[in-house]
Design an enzyme around this catalytic site. Structure first.
Site, PDB file in Angstrom:
ATOM      1  N   CYS A 387      44.167  33.054 -18.739  1.00  0.00           N
ATOM      2  CA  CYS A 387      45.232  32.206 -18.210  1.00  0.00           C
ATOM      3  C   CYS A 387      45.572  31.073 -19.187  1.00  0.00           C
ATOM      4  O   CYS A 387      46.206  31.318 -20.194  1.00  0.00           O
ATOM      5  CB  CYS A 387      44.848  31.700 -16.824  1.00  0.00           C
ATOM      6  SG  CYS A 387      46.316  31.274 -15.858  1.00  0.00           S
ATOM      7  N   HIS A 516      43.570  36.532 -14.176  1.00  0.00           N
ATOM      8  CA  HIS A 516      42.155  36.156 -14.048  1.00  0.00           C
ATOM      9  C   HIS A 516      41.317  37.392 -13.735  1.00  0.00           C
ATOM     10  O   HIS A 516      40.997  37.639 -12.574  1.00  0.00           O
ATOM     11  CB  HIS A 516      41.985  35.134 -12.920  1.00  0.00           C
ATOM     12  CG  HIS A 516      42.605  33.813 -13.217  1.00  0.00           C
ATOM     13  ND1 HIS A 516      41.925  32.811 -13.864  1.00  0.00           N
ATOM     14  CD2 HIS A 516      43.843  33.337 -12.965  1.00  0.00           C
ATOM     15  CE1 HIS A 516      42.724  31.763 -13.995  1.00  0.00           C
ATOM     16  NE2 HIS A 516      43.896  32.051 -13.463  1.00  0.00           N
ATOM     17  N   GLU A 518      38.322  37.792 -14.038  1.00  0.00           N
ATOM     18  CA  GLU A 518      37.011  37.414 -13.480  1.00  0.00           C
ATOM     19  C   GLU A 518      36.940  37.574 -11.964  1.00  0.00           C
ATOM     20  O   GLU A 518      35.875  37.806 -11.404  1.00  0.00           O
ATOM     21  CB  GLU A 518      36.646  35.973 -13.875  1.00  0.00           C
ATOM     22  CG  GLU A 518      37.505  34.855 -13.291  1.00  0.00           C
ATOM     23  CD  GLU A 518      38.733  34.495 -14.125  1.00  0.00           C
ATOM     24  OE1 GLU A 518      39.178  35.355 -14.926  1.00  0.00           O
ATOM     25  OE2 GLU A 518      39.268  33.380 -13.955  1.00  0.00           O
TER      26      GLU A 518
END
Ligand code: GLN
Length: 543
Positions: A387, A516, A518
């Protein structure tokens, strides 16, 4: 179908890992053949976590359907290996907002609308809707904060009302901290006794006590808690510190926590599907060869303490991928502001095998991030930008490779001559009118990957879906120039033609993603991008 509800409240202090305890119990119940969903109640007036400072409240976790939630939702997703929807997250603000809106819509039919029972009733109806939606045998509900706070009393009241209405289908658990004061030298149960009493004062006697402590609770103290807390002795469960949180379901299993919970509802395990989880934990505990990864951020310091909560999903994703590669992750927290004050400290990056720059906002520390990215690019250090970390990589490339001095994001410099990162078209009104809450580009969007790129190989598929949370974006006006200068556009959103991934060639690993990844990494399913990154990192001999 019958849903069973388990409320989890906290005693003594926050931050002892209620979310982990709940997620671990959920995993145990899943392993025993029951379907499970998990809800988080945040006792704040904020509508969502999106407007809370990550240093104070931890990471903002983004759901597939675009909610900005508490980081515990991430824990539930990782332990239960499933997507948790927005409806499973509520804040005091959200509950009140609904009640007030219903009042405006005359939905209370002329009655006086009251904090009690209308607010707890709204809480209950949200919980029941989530249960229906998930078709879950078990609905686990975490009540944020600790018992005895004004803030969460209405949520405890909702739990009490549910239990009153369905005594056979509702249980409650208190997760409480057991200190071992150095000067005393023994584990003390008194704070937990008090917490149980406070919870009972709210009309909710806990069925189980989970005793969080450095070491496992011993027999004398278990007896004491049972006697003074009015809880069955075998329903006092020890939860000592462990080297990895993923071990907690196994620690519980040793004490038959899941079986006891089931039997408290008159149920028994249907199966034992714990094998995969056990294997994973065994692998985590066996890895020896280190992989040293630096995470450059700015949400680490609070007073004299350093916390990494703001980046929990990033950290977990790095761990998942490292374990998958049979490596022991060694994480180093780096503060980007340091590189602004003392540029010579950038040399410390040499000691790392890979660098991650996670999401972020605002001007503080951004120049340090950009310098660090340049260092990684020029010194062949594997780099993964997430990001803001991707946006900064584009700025760095524009400035130092393309030669566009002062190229910037308009988030920081509205008057930059080269706005290589700019507001996503359509966001202008939100910024002008201060409509900040819940208006970023949020949730899951598709991304088409470019053939022949590193990310295309890593994902192994032509199109993926990833979760987003941003207001600014790659400016397509600079696309040709940047591409001609060697920046590879590796992923684009097909509907809006937004650049979502950039990478560079002739580098061990240099990838920036607007999303993202993650948030989608799970211990049982490490994320392909993090795996590719760790794979590149492991071949670098640092130092
Ligand atoms: N501040 C940037 C934006 O709003 C990046 C956001 C992030 O890193 N999550 O676009």
């Amino acid at each position: 179908m019958t849903h069973r509800y388990i409320f989890i409240a906290g005693g003594v202090m926050s931050g002892v890992g209620k979310g982990t305890v709940m997620a671990a119990l959920g995993r145990e119940l899943l392993n025993k053949g029951y379907s499970v969903t998990a809800l988080k109640i945040d006792p704040y007036l904020n509508i969502d976590a999106g407007t809370m400072n990550p240093v104070e409240h931890g990471e903002v976790f983004v759901t597939v359907d675009g909610d900005e939630t508490d980081q515990d939702i991430g824990n539930y997703e990782r332990f239960l290996n499933t997507d948790i929807p927005s409806m499973n997250y509520m804040t005091t603000g959200r509950v009140y907002q609904t009640v007030i809106q219903k009042e405006r819509n005359l939905e209370y039919g002329g009655k006086t609308v009251q904090v009690v029972p209308d607010v707890p009733n709204e809480v209950i109806s949200r919980i029941e809707r989530s249960a229906e939606q998930a078709k879950a045998d078990f609905v686990l509900i975490e009540i944020g904060g600790t018992v005895g706070e004004y803030e969460n009393i209405l949520f405890l009241e909702a739990a009490r009302l549910m239990r009153y209405a369905h005594p056979d289908d509702v249980r409650s658990i208190i997760v409480s901290y057991m200190p071992v004061p150095a000067a005393v030298g023994e584990m003390k149960t008194k704070p937990t006794q008090q917490a149980i009493r406070t919870m009972a004062g709210a009309g909710l006697t806990p069925d189980f006590v989970v005793a969080r402590s450095a070491v496992v609770i011993d027999e004398p103290r278990r007896k004491k808690l049972s006697l003074f807390g009015n809880v069955r002795e075998d329903y006092v469960i020890g939860s000592p510190d462990v080297s990895t949180i993923y071990e907690v379901p196994l620690v519980f299993e040793e004490q038959h926590f899941g079986d006891k919970v089931l039997s408290s509802f008159g149920l028994a395990p249907k199966t034992d599907a714990s094998g995969e989880w056990r294997e994973m934990v065994a692998r985590i505990k066996s890895v020896e060869k280190p992989v040293r990864i630096g995470v450059i951020g700015k949400y680490f310091s609070t007073g004299s303490f350093t916390l990494s909560d703001a980046y929990i999903s990033v950290i977990e994703a790095i761990k998942h991928a490292s374990w998958d590669e049979n490596l022991k992750p060694e994480l180093v927290w780096l503060n980007s502001e340091e590189y602004e004050k003392n540029p010579e400290t950038l040399k410390e990056l040499e000691d790392l095998q890979g660098v991650v720059i996670p999401g972020g906002f605002g001007a503080r520390g951004i120049e340090g991030k950009i310098s660090a990215i340049r260092y990684c690019r020029e010194h062949n250090i594997p780099y993964l930008g997430l990001c803001y970390g991707m946006q900064c990589a584009v700025i760095e490339y524009a400035r130092n490779v393309l030669g566009l001095a002062d190229a910037h994001t308009t988030e920081i410099n509205a008057d930059t001559p080269y706005p290589v990162i700019h507001l996503i078209p359509g966001q202008e009104g939100n910024v002008e009118n201060n409509h900040y809450g819940g208006t970023m580009r949020l949730g899951s969007y598709p991304c088409r990957l470019t053939d022949g790129t590193r990310v295309r190989a890593a994902y192994g598929e032509p199109s993926v879906k990833e979760r987003h949370r941003h207001r600014y974006e790659f400016n397509n006006d600079y696309r040709d120039q940047l591409e001609n200068a060697g920046l590879v556009i590796a992923g684009v959103n097909p509907e809006q033609n937004l650049v979502e991934i950039v990478e560079i060639k002739n580098h061990p690993f240099f990838v920036g993603v607007q999303f993202h990844p993650e948030f989608q990494s799970r211990p049982l399913k490490p994320h392909p991008l993090f795996r590719a990154f760790i794979n590149a990192a492991k071949t670098r001999s640092a130092g």
